[in-house]
Each structure stands twice: as structure tokens, then as C-alpha cells.
Design a protein around this motif. Structure first.
Motif, PDB file in Angstrom:
ATOM      1  N   ALA A  55     -29.575 -12.835 -17.183  1.00 12.13           N
ATOM      2  CA  ALA A  55     -30.021 -11.666 -17.153  1.00 12.13           C
ATOM      3  C   ALA A  55     -28.820 -10.506 -17.452  1.00 12.13           C
ATOM      4  CB  ALA A  55     -30.807 -11.356 -15.895  1.00 12.13           C
ATOM      5  N   GLY A  56     -27.623 -11.026 -17.240  1.00 14.14           N
ATOM      6  CA  GLY A  56     -26.424 -10.393 -17.330  1.00 14.14           C
ATOM      7  C   GLY A  56     -26.275  -9.084 -16.304  1.00 14.14           C
ATOM      8  N   ILE A  57     -26.557  -9.639 -14.926  1.00 17.06           N
ATOM      9  CA  ILE A  57     -26.513  -8.907 -13.842  1.00 17.06           C
ATOM     10  C   ILE A  57     -25.675  -9.395 -12.823  1.00 17.06           C
ATOM     11  CG2 ILE A  57     -28.994  -7.676 -14.336  1.00 17.06           C
ATOM     12  CD1 ILE A  57     -30.000  -9.637 -12.195  1.00 17.06           C
ATOM     13  N   GLU A  58     -25.530  -8.582 -11.526  1.00 21.30           N
ATOM     14  CA  GLU A  58     -24.722  -9.277 -10.582  1.00 21.30           C
ATOM     15  C   GLU A  58     -25.731 -10.137  -9.808  1.00 21.30           C
ATOM     16  OE1 GLU A  58     -21.474  -7.631  -7.341  1.00 21.30           O
ATOM     17  OE2 GLU A  58     -22.955  -6.180  -7.901  1.00 21.30           O
ATOM     18  N   GLU A  59     -24.999 -11.117  -9.310  1.00 15.92           N
ATOM     19  CA  GLU A  59     -25.708 -11.935  -8.369  1.00 15.92           C
ATOM     20  C   GLU A  59     -26.004 -11.264  -7.029  1.00 15.92           C
ATOM     21  OE1 GLU A  59     -23.579 -15.624  -7.331  1.00 15.92           O
ATOM     22  OE2 GLU A  59     -23.203 -16.189  -9.396  1.00 15.92           O
ATOM     23  N   VAL A  60     -27.243 -11.525  -6.548  1.00 16.15           N
ATOM     24  CA  VAL A  60     -27.863 -10.895  -5.264  1.00 16.15           C
ATOM     25  C   VAL A  60     -26.790 -11.222  -4.163  1.00 16.15           C
ATOM     26  CG1 VAL A  60     -29.593 -10.920  -3.674  1.00 16.15           C
ATOM     27  CG2 VAL A  60     -30.130 -11.037  -6.252  1.00 16.15           C
ATOM     28  N   TRP A  61     -26.251 -12.457  -4.238  1.00 12.60           N
ATOM     29  CA  TRP A  61     -25.100 -12.881  -3.184  1.00 12.60           C
ATOM     30  C   TRP A  61     -24.159 -12.028  -3.187  1.00 12.60           C
ATOM     31  CZ3 TRP A  61     -25.057 -16.655   0.627  1.00 12.60           C
ATOM     32  CH2 TRP A  61     -23.972 -16.913   0.930  1.00 12.60           C
ATOM     33  N   ALA A  62     -23.640 -11.216  -4.201  1.00  9.59           N
ATOM     34  CA  ALA A  62     -22.550 -10.316  -4.117  1.00  9.59           C
ATOM     35  C   ALA A  62     -23.004  -9.021  -3.883  1.00  9.59           C
ATOM     36  CB  ALA A  62     -21.599 -10.589  -5.252  1.00  9.59           C
ATOM     37  N   ALA A  63     -23.893  -8.750  -4.605  1.00  9.81           N
ATOM     38  CA  ALA A  63     -24.460  -7.392  -4.724  1.00  9.81           C
ATOM     39  C   ALA A  63     -25.132  -6.928  -3.422  1.00  9.81           C
ATOM     40  CB  ALA A  63     -25.679  -7.142  -5.699  1.00  9.81           C
ATOM     41  N   GLY A  64     -25.621  -7.839  -2.729  1.00 12.30           N
ATOM     42  CA  GLY A  64     -26.559  -7.300  -1.430  1.00 12.30           C
ATOM     43  C   GLY A  64     -25.726  -7.762  -0.387  1.00 12.30           C
ATOM     44  N   GLY A  65     -24.394  -8.368  -0.358  1.00 10.99           N
ATOM     45  CA  GLY A  65     -23.552  -8.386   0.721  1.00 10.99           C
ATOM     46  C   GLY A  65     -24.014  -9.615   1.403  1.00 10.99           C
ATOM     47  N   TRP A  66     -24.785 -10.684   1.084  1.00  9.64           N
ATOM     48  CA  TRP A  66     -25.024 -11.917   1.687  1.00  9.64           C
ATOM     49  C   TRP A  66     -24.079 -12.908   1.961  1.00  9.64           C
ATOM     50  CZ3 TRP A  66     -29.817 -11.658   3.531  1.00  9.64           C
ATOM     51  CH2 TRP A  66     -30.760 -10.678   2.853  1.00  9.64           C
ATOM     52  N   ALA A  67     -22.906 -12.926   1.098  1.00 10.17           N
ATOM     53  CA  ALA A  67     -21.858 -13.829   1.492  1.00 10.17           C
ATOM     54  C   ALA A  67     -21.201 -13.644   2.801  1.00 10.17           C
ATOM     55  CB  ALA A  67     -20.691 -13.762   0.315  1.00 10.17           C
ATOM     56  N   ASP A  68     -21.143 -12.256   3.169  1.00 13.92           N
ATOM     57  CA  ASP A  68     -20.562 -11.613   4.484  1.00 13.92           C
ATOM     58  C   ASP A  68     -21.585 -11.982   5.531  1.00 13.92           C
ATOM     59  OD1 ASP A  68     -18.286 -10.681   3.178  1.00 13.92           O
ATOM     60  OD2 ASP A  68     -18.929  -8.749   3.094  1.00 13.92           O
ATOM     61  N   ARG A  69     -22.791 -11.788   5.184  1.00 16.68           N
ATOM     62  CA  ARG A  69     -23.857 -12.041   6.280  1.00 16.68           C
ATOM     63  C   ARG A  69     -23.919 -13.638   6.707  1.00 16.68           C
ATOM     64  NH1 ARG A  69     -28.907  -8.595   4.344  1.00 16.68           N
ATOM     65  NH2 ARG A  69     -27.542  -7.213   2.980  1.00 16.68           N
ATOM     66  N   PHE A  70     -23.806 -14.431   5.659  1.00 15.32           N
ATOM     67  CA  PHE A  70     -23.746 -15.877   5.922  1.00 15.32           C
ATOM     68  C   PHE A  70     -22.580 -16.332   6.637  1.00 15.32           C
ATOM     69  CE2 PHE A  70     -27.607 -15.637   3.510  1.00 15.32           C
ATOM     70  CZ  PHE A  70     -28.329 -16.980   3.860  1.00 15.32           C
ATOM     71  N   ASP A  71     -21.447 -15.793   6.047  1.00 15.68           N
ATOM     72  CA  ASP A  71     -20.129 -16.266   6.437  1.00 15.68           C
ATOM     73  C   ASP A  71     -19.891 -17.916   6.497  1.00 15.68           C
ATOM     74  OD1 ASP A  71     -17.555 -15.531   7.338  1.00 15.68           O
ATOM     75  OD2 ASP A  71     -18.028 -16.043   9.487  1.00 15.68           O
ATOM     76  N   LEU A  72     -20.269 -18.270   5.333  1.00 17.62           N
ATOM     77  CA  LEU A  72     -19.967 -19.810   5.024  1.00 17.62           C
ATOM     78  C   LEU A  72     -18.510 -20.128   4.659  1.00 17.62           C
ATOM     79  CD1 LEU A  72     -23.287 -20.582   3.160  1.00 17.62           C
ATOM     80  CD2 LEU A  72     -22.711 -20.951   5.705  1.00 17.62           C
ATOM     81  N   PRO A  73     -18.036 -21.311   5.131  1.00 19.42           N
ATOM     82  CA  PRO A  73     -16.597 -21.653   4.746  1.00 19.42           C
ATOM     83  C   PRO A  73     -16.515 -22.120   3.187  1.00 19.42           C
ATOM     84  CG  PRO A  73     -17.698 -23.476   5.852  1.00 19.42           C
ATOM     85  CD  PRO A  73     -18.735 -22.256   5.745  1.00 19.42           C
ATOM     86  N   PHE A  74     -17.169 -21.202   2.397  1.00 18.18           N
ATOM     87  CA  PHE A  74     -16.897 -21.596   0.757  1.00 18.18           C
ATOM     88  C   PHE A  74     -16.422 -20.529   0.334  1.00 18.18           C
ATOM     89  CE2 PHE A  74     -21.115 -23.866   2.218  1.00 18.18           C
ATOM     90  CZ  PHE A  74     -20.526 -24.893   2.387  1.00 18.18           C
ATOM     91  N   SER A  75     -15.824 -20.502  -0.872  1.00 19.07           N
ATOM     92  CA  SER A  75     -15.436 -19.501  -1.953  1.00 19.07           C
ATOM     93  C   SER A  75     -16.770 -18.726  -2.178  1.00 19.07           C
ATOM     94  CB  SER A  75     -14.895 -20.061  -3.112  1.00 19.07           C
ATOM     95  OG  SER A  75     -15.872 -20.595  -3.941  1.00 19.07           O
ATOM     96  N   PRO A  76     -16.600 -17.435  -2.506  1.00 15.96           N
ATOM     97  CA  PRO A  76     -17.569 -16.475  -2.603  1.00 15.96           C
ATOM     98  C   PRO A  76     -18.876 -17.171  -3.935  1.00 15.96           C
ATOM     99  CG  PRO A  76     -15.696 -15.243  -2.162  1.00 15.96           C
ATOM    100  CD  PRO A  76     -15.300 -16.630  -2.348  1.00 15.96           C
ATOM    101  N   GLY A  77     -18.043 -17.558  -4.760  1.00 12.93           N
ATOM    102  CA  GLY A  77     -18.777 -18.157  -6.012  1.00 12.93           C
ATOM    103  C   GLY A  77     -19.445 -19.338  -5.873  1.00 12.93           C
ATOM    104  N   GLU A  78     -19.203 -20.142  -4.774  1.00 12.51           N
ATOM    105  CA  GLU A  78     -19.684 -21.526  -4.735  1.00 12.51           C
ATOM    106  C   GLU A  78     -21.459 -21.328  -4.493  1.00 12.51           C
ATOM    107  OE1 GLU A  78     -20.044 -25.150  -4.649  1.00 12.51           O
ATOM    108  OE2 GLU A  78     -18.074 -24.735  -3.883  1.00 12.51           O
TER     109      GLU A  78
END
Length: 162
Positions: A55-78
Motif C-alpha cells: 500500500a506504500g504506507i507506514e506500518e501500524v506497528w510503528a505508526a500506532g506506537g505498538w512497538a513501545d506498548r509491546f516492549d519486546l526484545p526484538f528490533s522494531p522491524g522484526e
């Protein structure tokens, strides 16, 4: 049909997560197998990353701040693809609602994108790294297929542990 397939995944994600405790989410049924938490996180990350790409859009994971909410021990793009069993076991998520909400946000973006497509859009080449090159229609079926397999695995794990 694509929206129907995606909708069935959503229904099954909700069914698997409904009433799931932290213990149920994070228990592997046997050594080297995946947990419900990892399976649902992974299927959502795959859908999110693949839809964002086509779709050529930003991932929901990044756009919605989900990476911070989940706080998983992975790189943000994983997205979990190719992770070992030990790596996957590090995906601890104690809140079924967090998994559901991230899935729902991703599903909404995916359904909106798919709902705006025309038949001719499905023939657009989205990946030239394969022979034959991958069309948008094939990529979308691939996402739904992957999600269906993983939510089926999560349902099986839930049945085993329940």
C-alpha cells in the motif's frame, strides 16, 4: 473474497484470545514450539508489514506506537520470520487485549486498503524477486494463507493447554 478471508482470520484471532490468561498466552505446549502470544503477534506483524509494503504506507506497528506498548526484545522491524524457537520464546505478552487491539488496528488498515482495490489492481507486480514475479493478488492471498495457518496453530495450542 479477500475481505471475507481476512474477516475469518479476525474472527479466529478474537476467538483464540477471548479470556486468554497470561499463562495461556505464554506457555508453549512442548519445548521448541510456539506460544499463542508469539503466533498472534507474528501473524499480525506479517499482515501489517506486507500490507504496508504494497500500500506504500507506514506500518501500524510503528505508526500506532505498538512497538513501545509491546516492549519486546526484538528490533522494531522484526516480524518473526525465521526466528528460532529460543527467539520466539522471548515474545512474552501478558495482555490478550493488547494482542487483540494491535490485530484489530492492523485488520482495519488492511480491510480499508483491500476494499479500495479494483480487479485490475490485483495484477500489479509487487515483487520481482520471484519467478514468476508476485502480483498484488498473489501477495494478498499469501498473507491470508499465512495468517490462517498461524491462527489455526494458536487455536490448536489453546486446545492443548485448555
Amino acid at each position: 473474497m479477500l475481505l471475507d478471508g481476512l474477516g475469518r482470520v479476525a474472527e479466529n484471532v478474537h476467538a483464540v484470545l477471548d479470556g486468554a490468561t497470561p499463562e495461556l498466552l505464554n506457555t508453549a505446549p512442548a519445548p521448541g514450539t510456539n506460544t499463542i502470544a508469539w503466533l498472534v503477534w507474528h501473524l499480525t506483524r506479517v499482515q501489517d508489514s506486507h500490507i504496508a509494503d504494497v500500500a506504500g504506507i507506514e506500518e501500524v506497528w510503528a505508526a500506532g506506537g505498538w512497538a513501545d506498548r509491546f516492549d519486546l526484545p526484538f528490533s522494531p522491524g522484526e516480524i518473526g520470520y525465521g526466528q528460532s524457537a529460543d527467539e520466539a520464546a522471548r515474545a512474552i505478552v501478558d495482555d490478550a487485549g493488547l494482542l487483540r487491539d494491535y490485530y484489530d488496528a492492523t485488520h482495519a488498515v488492511s480491510a480499508d486498503y483491500i476494499g479500495g482495490l479494483t480487479d485490475s489492481d490485483l495484477d500489479r507486480i509487487v515483487d520481482h524477486n520471484w519467478d514468476p514475479p508476485v502480483t498484488l493478488g498473489v501477495r494478498l492471498i499469501s498473507v491470508i494463507d499465512d495468517d490462517t495457518q498461524h491462527i489455526g496453530q494458536a487455536a490448536y495450542v489453546r486446545g492443548l493447554l485448555s
